[in-house]
Design a protein around this motif. Sequence first.
Motif, PDB file in Angstrom:
ATOM      1  N   ASP A   1       0.815  -1.216   0.000  1.00 54.24           N
ATOM      2  CA  ASP A   1       0.000   0.000   0.000  1.00 54.24           C
ATOM      3  C   ASP A   1       0.852   1.271   0.000  1.00 54.24           C
ATOM      4  O   ASP A   1       0.606   2.208   0.758  1.00 54.24           O
ATOM      5  N   GLY A   2       1.887   1.285  -0.822  1.00 56.62           N
ATOM      6  CA  GLY A   2       2.731   2.464  -0.941  1.00 56.62           C
ATOM      7  C   GLY A   2       3.738   2.650   0.179  1.00 56.62           C
ATOM      8  O   GLY A   2       4.473   3.629   0.200  1.00 56.62           O
ATOM      9  N   LYS A   3       3.785   1.742   1.134  1.00 51.50           N
ATOM     10  CA  LYS A   3       4.735   1.845   2.253  1.00 51.50           C
ATOM     11  C   LYS A   3       5.844   0.814   2.074  1.00 51.50           C
ATOM     12  O   LYS A   3       5.600  -0.304   1.624  1.00 51.50           O
ATOM     13  N   GLN A   4       7.058   1.207   2.467  1.00 54.72           N
ATOM     14  CA  GLN A   4       8.205   0.306   2.385  1.00 54.72           C
ATOM     15  C   GLN A   4       8.468  -0.324   3.740  1.00 54.72           C
ATOM     16  O   GLN A   4       8.416   0.349   4.764  1.00 54.72           O
ATOM     17  N   ASN A   5       8.770  -1.602   3.733  1.00 57.71           N
ATOM     18  CA  ASN A   5       9.120  -2.337   4.944  1.00 57.71           C
ATOM     19  C   ASN A   5      10.456  -3.023   4.668  1.00 57.71           C
ATOM     20  O   ASN A   5      10.507  -3.987   3.904  1.00 57.71           O
ATOM     21  N   ALA A   6      11.542  -2.511   5.253  1.00 55.64           N
ATOM     22  CA  ALA A   6      12.884  -2.997   4.947  1.00 55.64           C
ATOM     23  C   ALA A   6      13.415  -3.930   6.029  1.00 55.64           C
ATOM     24  O   ALA A   6      13.205  -3.703   7.222  1.00 55.64           O
ATOM     25  N   HIS A   7      14.118  -4.972   5.586  1.00 54.85           N
ATOM     26  CA  HIS A   7      14.791  -5.910   6.487  1.00 54.85           C
ATOM     27  C   HIS A   7      16.200  -6.149   5.962  1.00 54.85           C
ATOM     28  O   HIS A   7      16.380  -6.388   4.763  1.00 54.85           O
ATOM     29  N   TYR A   8      17.165  -6.092   6.854  1.00 57.45           N
ATOM     30  CA  TYR A   8      18.561  -6.317   6.489  1.00 57.45           C
ATOM     31  C   TYR A   8      18.992  -7.676   7.024  1.00 57.45           C
ATOM     32  O   TYR A   8      18.817  -7.967   8.214  1.00 57.45           O
ATOM     33  N   PHE A   9      19.573  -8.493   6.159  1.00 57.15           N
ATOM     34  CA  PHE A   9      20.151  -9.777   6.536  1.00 57.15           C
ATOM     35  C   PHE A   9      21.659  -9.562   6.540  1.00 57.15           C
ATOM     36  O   PHE A   9      22.242  -9.239   5.505  1.00 57.15           O
ATOM     37  N   VAL A  10      22.290  -9.723   7.723  1.00 56.54           N
ATOM     38  CA  VAL A  10      23.693  -9.366   7.884  1.00 56.54           C
ATOM     39  C   VAL A  10      24.458 -10.547   8.466  1.00 56.54           C
ATOM     40  O   VAL A  10      24.007 -11.173   9.433  1.00 56.54           O
ATOM     41  N   ASN A  11      25.612 -10.845   7.872  1.00 55.20           N
ATOM     42  CA  ASN A  11      26.501 -11.873   8.415  1.00 55.20           C
ATOM     43  C   ASN A  11      27.564 -11.199   9.267  1.00 55.20           C
ATOM     44  O   ASN A  11      28.198 -10.229   8.829  1.00 55.20           O
ATOM     45  N   LEU A  12      27.748 -11.726  10.482  1.00 56.01           N
ATOM     46  CA  LEU A  12      28.761 -11.224  11.405  1.00 56.01           C
ATOM     47  C   LEU A  12      29.810 -12.316  11.622  1.00 56.01           C
ATOM     48  O   LEU A  12      29.477 -13.500  11.636  1.00 56.01           O
ATOM     49  N   THR A  13      31.056 -11.919  11.815  1.00 57.12           N
ATOM     50  CA  THR A  13      32.120 -12.889  12.080  1.00 57.12           C
ATOM     51  C   THR A  13      32.912 -12.468  13.311  1.00 57.12           C
ATOM     52  O   THR A  13      33.076 -11.276  13.595  1.00 57.12           O
ATOM     53  N   LYS A  14      33.390 -13.489  14.042  1.00 55.53           N
ATOM     54  CA  LYS A  14      34.237 -13.250  15.213  1.00 55.53           C
ATOM     55  C   LYS A  14      34.893 -14.571  15.600  1.00 55.53           C
ATOM     56  O   LYS A  14      34.209 -15.571  15.787  1.00 55.53           O
ATOM     57  N   ASP A  15      36.209 -14.550  15.727  1.00 56.79           N
ATOM     58  CA  ASP A  15      36.970 -15.716  16.203  1.00 56.79           C
ATOM     59  C   ASP A  15      36.595 -17.006  15.470  1.00 56.79           C
ATOM     60  O   ASP A  15      36.402 -18.054  16.087  1.00 56.79           O
ATOM     61  N   GLY A  16      36.456 -16.934  14.161  1.00 55.22           N
ATOM     62  CA  GLY A  16      36.144 -18.130  13.385  1.00 55.22           C
ATOM     63  C   GLY A  16      34.694 -18.550  13.446  1.00 55.22           C
ATOM     64  O   GLY A  16      34.339 -19.634  12.991  1.00 55.22           O
ATOM     65  N   ASN A  17      33.836 -17.714  14.018  1.00 52.01           N
ATOM     66  CA  ASN A  17      32.405 -18.014  14.079  1.00 52.01           C
ATOM     67  C   ASN A  17      31.640 -17.084  13.150  1.00 52.01           C
ATOM     68  O   ASN A  17      32.075 -15.961  12.874  1.00 52.01           O
ATOM     69  N   LEU A  18      30.502 -17.564  12.677  1.00 49.62           N
ATOM     70  CA  LEU A  18      29.649 -16.811  11.779  1.00 49.62           C
ATOM     71  C   LEU A  18      28.252 -16.763  12.382  1.00 49.62           C
ATOM     72  O   LEU A  18      27.743 -17.769  12.862  1.00 49.62           O
ATOM     73  N   GLU A  19      27.650 -15.576  12.373  1.00 51.78           N
ATOM     74  CA  GLU A  19      26.282 -15.434  12.857  1.00 51.78           C
ATOM     75  C   GLU A  19      25.508 -14.570  11.871  1.00 51.78           C
ATOM     76  O   GLU A  19      26.002 -13.533  11.431  1.00 51.78           O
ATOM     77  N   ARG A  20      24.313 -15.022  11.517  1.00 50.79           N
ATOM     78  CA  ARG A  20      23.454 -14.259  10.604  1.00 50.79           C
ATOM     79  C   ARG A  20      22.333 -13.640  11.424  1.00 50.79           C
ATOM     80  O   ARG A  20      21.644 -14.341  12.166  1.00 50.79           O
ATOM     81  N   ILE A  21      22.172 -12.324  11.265  1.00 49.25           N
ATOM     82  CA  ILE A  21      21.124 -11.624  11.994  1.00 49.25           C
ATOM     83  C   ILE A  21      20.206 -10.908  11.011  1.00 49.25           C
ATOM     84  O   ILE A  21      20.577 -10.660   9.865  1.00 49.25           O
TER      85      ILE A  21
END
Length: 198
Positions: free
Chosen positions: A143-163
């Motif tokens: 209905d003319g409105k935008q709804n945005a979602h960001y899919f982001v990959n994070l890394t730390k010490d050999g680990n991966l997390e998707r938020i």
Amino acid sequence: MKKLIVLVMVCAFVTLTNAQDALFYAKVKKEEIPANLLTAIEHDFPEGSILELKALPVEIIDGHWFVDVERNVTGKNYDTYVIKMHTSNGEIDATYDANGSLIYTTERLKEVALPLPLRKTIGRDFPGWAVSDDKALITHYIDGKQNAHYFVNLTKDGNLERIVLDGSGNLLKSREKREMNKMDHAKMKHLDKKKMVN
């Protein structure tokens, strides 16, 4: 909540269409899509260069998506189209109805900084984690409105997390941390080397 469920269904559908070429979409030529759709694409993405056009056997009725698996995928009268484009920020898949109304976009962002509210949330909730270059912005238009979602990959010490965050920086979903596999490590090393060169 209803919008989030629709968004998840759309994302799952796009994943399936990418995995099952012959079953879920038909490649079409520019001259086979409605003229008003071409006009809308040129208006919405003037800098975009079209890479691929696809027609989907999907109908949208009252905001709900219906997949017509028995629809003839060689026909030319579709209700929904996906246009893959290249822009300066990366690649975009834009989904339109046959009337030229933009339904949603999936942007695979390359070397684009996240908006400040998202960076603040990541810094607060994930201290010490680095944002990888692998991120996506999915925008749903209702209905003319935008709804945005960001899919982001994070890394730390050999680990991966998707938020998943909304456009205001609210954390919507955080997948359980996992150790990066060999392909993840290779990709991160490649990106690090690329950053050093630039």
